[in-house]
Design an enzyme around this catalytic site. Structure first.
Site, PDB file in Angstrom:
ATOM      1  N   THR A   1      13.319   3.116   2.847  1.00 34.21           N
ATOM      2  CA  THR A   1      11.867   2.952   2.878  1.00 34.21           C
ATOM      3  C   THR A   1      11.341   3.055   4.312  1.00 34.21           C
ATOM      4  OG1 THR A   1      12.071   0.530   2.968  1.00 34.21           O
ATOM      5  CG2 THR A   1      11.834   1.549   0.792  1.00 34.21           C
TER       6      THR A   1
ATOM      7  N   LYS B   1      10.093  -5.547  13.524  1.00 31.22           N
ATOM      8  CA  LYS B   1       8.887  -5.254  14.289  1.00 31.22           C
ATOM      9  C   LYS B   1       7.810  -4.537  13.476  1.00 31.22           C
ATOM     10  CE  LYS B   1      10.915  -5.074  18.911  1.00 31.22           C
ATOM     11  NZ  LYS B   1      11.073  -4.282  20.148  1.00 31.22           N
ATOM     12  N   GLY B   2       8.113  -4.086  12.310  1.00 37.82           N
ATOM     13  CA  GLY B   2       7.116  -3.372  11.514  1.00 37.82           C
ATOM     14  C   GLY B   2       7.098  -1.896  11.849  1.00 37.82           C
TER      15      GLY B   2
ATOM     16  N   ILE C   1       0.824  -1.204   0.000  1.00 37.21           N
ATOM     17  CA  ILE C   1       0.000   0.000   0.000  1.00 37.21           C
ATOM     18  C   ILE C   1       0.862   1.258   0.000  1.00 37.21           C
ATOM     19  CG2 ILE C   1      -1.926  -1.163   1.105  1.00 37.21           C
ATOM     20  CD1 ILE C   1      -1.106   0.148   3.747  1.00 37.21           C
TER      21      ILE C   1
ATOM     22  N   GLY D   1       4.670   0.452  10.040  1.00 33.27           N
ATOM     23  CA  GLY D   1       3.514   1.156   9.491  1.00 33.27           C
ATOM     24  C   GLY D   1       2.788   2.011  10.504  1.00 33.27           C
ATOM     25  N   GLU D   2       2.685   1.529  11.746  1.00 29.49           N
ATOM     26  CA  GLU D   2       1.886   2.220  12.754  1.00 29.49           C
ATOM     27  C   GLU D   2       2.688   3.113  13.696  1.00 29.49           C
ATOM     28  OE1 GLU D   2      -1.456  -0.015  11.331  1.00 29.49           O
ATOM     29  OE2 GLU D   2       0.559  -0.728  11.702  1.00 29.49           O
TER      30      GLU D   2
ATOM     31  N   ILE E   1      16.050  -3.151  10.950  1.00 27.43           N
ATOM     32  CA  ILE E   1      15.544  -2.297   9.882  1.00 27.43           C
ATOM     33  C   ILE E   1      15.968  -2.904   8.547  1.00 27.43           C
ATOM     34  CG2 ILE E   1      15.528   0.009   8.897  1.00 27.43           C
ATOM     35  CD1 ILE E   1      14.211  -0.259  11.673  1.00 27.43           C
TER      36      ILE E   1
ATOM     37  N   THR F   1       4.114   0.929   1.286  1.00 25.22           N
ATOM     38  CA  THR F   1       5.048   0.712   2.389  1.00 25.22           C
ATOM     39  C   THR F   1       6.396   0.159   1.945  1.00 25.22           C
ATOM     40  OG1 THR F   1       3.928  -1.402   2.700  1.00 25.22           O
ATOM     41  CG2 THR F   1       3.237   0.394   4.104  1.00 25.22           C
TER      42      THR F   1
END
Length: 748
Positions: free
Chosen positions: A643, A710-711, A477, A713-714, A638, A479
């Protein structure tokens, strides 16, 4: 199996530019409304003009008389659809009765679709839609959260994957009453509506054999495929959903929207291809971050140690579904405290069901908690950063589980140093430059670092042309999923990203859950890694057919530059040559990443952040700007610094929008949204965004996920609104607890 990274590789940890970037900037990346389809009709949705009631009649005669209009579909003449609510459930639906588009005459919310006009051209369909009229039996509606707080309830059935507020620990009420220093405050948050760049659209390509390819804006092609199969009584093998490129979503595309249902319904009715794209105004009728009122009470002793935490929230949901988020739980885990009491309730209103929006629940709940922590710091005469450090905790008090890693202290220290926090004069209205008051604020952030709750699969294929192909039904989307999957594969084989082809966004590819919760990199990335390891094993097996390859073992092989170095042979051999020697045109392997259910009983993972914000407020006019923000993030490994930085920048921008701009305004007398356009629904523009400095602290974490990620996006948005609000207080002495912070709230 031994690996040796070649000098030309662009694997994990490298700042690789997006491999889909050239396609996007050149216009060659096709989005849902840009695909060609045979015998194409254009569809335009007609929306209800009341908030609650029933359709008495619909008059489409004027539309049908317009040249180019082919058909008008309503609940009265639609094709057969599924009867029971169960057939309309998608894999991430909240408990309740899902909305069934064009099912009957009942109107549940403002701008509900009541008809679809089909035309040979878009202009014919658009003009025809303007000619469709309806009469209604109007019923009394309720859209105001504040007027229905006495109707708040705790839903009996929790939403899948959304933990309930934890049971109280200690005695928060008694501890609060006994503490010498305490603050109590009520915070509120206006509705925020999703406004991604790409509007919701569907191109449904109808084939002569009755099969259909659906190009849709979605975060889960297989979720949409299952939904269409069940709700429209289609055969699964006849439905393919493609979402190769998605122009932003961040929660609005988790569930199938009514646009895809109506487009495929129209294709089924006409046996022709159909394109349907919602207008920007119609996008405001899809999904929103629920308006929320929450109270936070904090108490500490004389040295700043927390004695009590209470956090109670009430949010809106639709009448037909119980939408739930994790709003208050963060207050029980971010700081050390033995006495905690939280609760989260819902109020039913006559709106469309709310939806996940970047860091759902946390963006709201942490705003209240971190604003209250700032208030407590002033009450205790402590530096806001010092108060947070004093109450630091390294395990999850809600679940009593160890945290896989927590680098929040490093986030605090590195962020404070980069920002220059030590130069802050703590007194409100004490810092100024010219006619502007200067304020500095801080807030912490937290988000659950999880893997997808369902298995994620990926296929790795070494082709005869020497290229490696990675396929999965994952979504990107914006990301950077295309790029990081290529980097994971590049590292596995010691090759360049340029030598890898990634295909995602297609329901026919290996299974993946919806893209959400910041779990895509951890889950699908791990599946790619496993697929590559299995493929390497298959290649080694094939290499045993080479002269001198007898008895070859995996540890004897080094993969690099598209070749394998065989110690038994003494020279590198191209993998394509190995395949030809073994009689293979290509070799493929599928990797599956399973949820870590066992690990979830022993430990829990979170990403953390420390956000430092500077605001400038014109002392006379009250005009506010944010010239700089420093966001220090602890998010494990990371995969791609370039990105990853973009992800955090995007989250910060959305956080500034939450803090200062975004506000859906409803006329509760009508129950209708008044500002469904970009002239009156404000989002940050270039001039609103100053310098955003991103720091990734070192945080090795082998437990949180197979790749140690860990991601991102949020976590980028969490804490931003609180940091800005705290900076506004420091600048002006005015505490604003109702978002967004606008000029009138500063000056009153």
């Amino acid at each position: 199996m031994a690996d040796n990274m070649a000098n030309t590789t662009s694997g994990i940890g490298q700042p690789v530019s997006r491999i889909d970037g050239p396609l996007k900037v050149s216009g060659r990346a096709k989005y849902a409304a840009e695909y060609d389809a045979p015998d194409l009709l254009h569809a335009v949705v007609v929306n209800a003009t009341i908030t609650r009631g029933r359709i008495r009649s619909i008059d489409a005669s004027a539309a049908l008389a317009l040249p180019g209009v082919i058909k008008v579909i309503t609940h009265e003449n639609r094709p057969h659809v599924a009867l029971f609510c169960l057939s309309y459930l998608d894999t991430v639906a909240p408990p309740g009765r899902p909305f069934k588009p064009l099912y009957d005459a009942e109107i549940l919310f403002d701008a509900q679709p009541i008809a679809v006009v089909l035309g040979e051209t878009y202009e014919a369909a658009r003009d025809g839609a303007a000619l469709v009229t309806a009469t209604y039996d109007v019923e009394r509606h309720h859209t105001d959260l504040t007027s229905r707080l006495d109707k708040a309830y705790r839903p009996l059935i929790p939403r899948l994957g959304i933990p309930r507020p934890p049971k109280p620990r200690g005695d928060a009420d008694a501890a609060f009453d006994a503490a010498p220093i305490k603050v109590e405050a009520t915070f509120s948050h206006a509705k925020e509506h999703h406004n991604p760049m790409e509007m919701f659209a569907t191109t449904a390509a109808w084939e002569t054999d009755g099969s259909i390819t659906v190009y849709d804006k979605t975060q889960g092609s297989q979720n949409v495929r299952l939904y269409l199969k069940n709700s429209l009584n289609l055969r699964m093998k006849h439905v393919r959903v493609v979402n190769a490129y998605v122009g932003g979503a961040f929660g609005s595309g988790l569930r199938p929207q009514h646009s895809v249902f109506l487009a495929v319904l129209a294709a089924k009715a006409t046996k022709r291809s159909v394109r349907l794209m919602l207008t920007r105004a119609q996008m405001f009728g899809l999904a929103y971050r629920p308006d929320t009122i929450h109270s936070v009470s904090l108490a500490c002793d004389a040295d700043g140690s927390l004695q009590a935490v209470r956090h109670f929230a009430t949010a809106t949901t639709s009448r037909h579904e119980n939408y739930q988020e994790v709003v208050v739980n963060w207050s029980g885990l971010l700081y050390a405290c033995e006495n905690v009491k939280t609760n989260h309730k819902l109020v039913k209103v006559d709106t469309v069901t709310p939806a996940d929006m970047r860091a759902p629940g946390a963006a709201i709940g942490v705003f209240g908690l971190e604003s209250a922590m700032d208030e407590l710091a002033y009450a205790a005469d402590l530096d806001p950063l010092a108060l947070r450090l004093r109450n630091y905790i390294d395990y999850d008090q809600n679940t009593k589980l160890e945290i896989t890693s927590k680098a929040l202290k490093s986030c605090y220290s590195q962020g404070a140093e980069r920002f220059g926090w030590s130069d802050r004069d703590p007194a409100p209205r004490s810092m100024r430059e010219g006619h502007e008051l200067v304020g500095w604020g801080i807030a912490g952030g937290v988000w659950a670092a999880e893997m997808a709750p369902l298995p994620a699969r990926a296929r790795a294929t070494w082709r005869a042309d020497g290229r490696l192909e990675i396929t999965a039904a994952a979504s990107d989307i914006g990301t950077g999923t295309y790029t990081i999957l290529a980097q994971i594969a590049a590292e596995a084989f010691g090759i360049r990203v340029d030598d890898i082809e990634v295909r995602i966004g297609d329901s026919t590819l290996p299974f993946n859950p919806v893209e959400g919760g910041s779990w895509m990199a951890a889950s699908t990335g791990a599946a790619v890694q496993k697929a590559c390891e299995k493929l390497k094993t298959a290649i080694v097996k094939a290499a045993r057919t080479l002269p001198g390859g007898d008895g070859l073992k995996g540890r004897d092989v080094i993969f690099a530059d598209g070749a394998i170095s065989l110690s038994a042979l003494g020279k590198p051999v191209a993998i394509t040559e190995v395949l030809r020697s073994a009689g293979h045109q290509e070799l493929a392997a599928v990797g599956t990443n399973l949820p870590n259910l066992l690990g979830g009983r022993k430990h829990v993972g979170y990403a953390h952040s420390a956000v430092f914000a500077e605001v400038r407020v014109d002392e006379t006019l009250g005009v506010l700007r944010v010239p700089r923000i420093v966001s220090a993030v602890g998010a494990g490994r990371i995969l791609n610094p370039k990105t990853a930085r973009s992800q955090i920048i995007g989250g910060v921008v959305m956080g500034i929008g939450q803090a200062l701009h975004e506000e859906a305004t409803t006329d509760h007398r009508l129950g209708r949204l008044m500002n469904r356009n970009f002239a009156e629904y404000h989002i940050p523009a270039h001039a609103d965004i100053g310098q955003i400095d991103v720091i990734f602290v070192d945080e090795p974490d082998p437990l949180v996920s197979p790749l140690g990620v860990k991601g991102l996006g949020e976590i980028g948005i969490v804490g931003v609104a609180a940091a800005v609000a705290n900076a506004v207080f420091h600048a002006t002495g005015k505490r604003v607890r109702d978002l967004p912070i606008t000029i009138d709230k500063i000056r009153t």
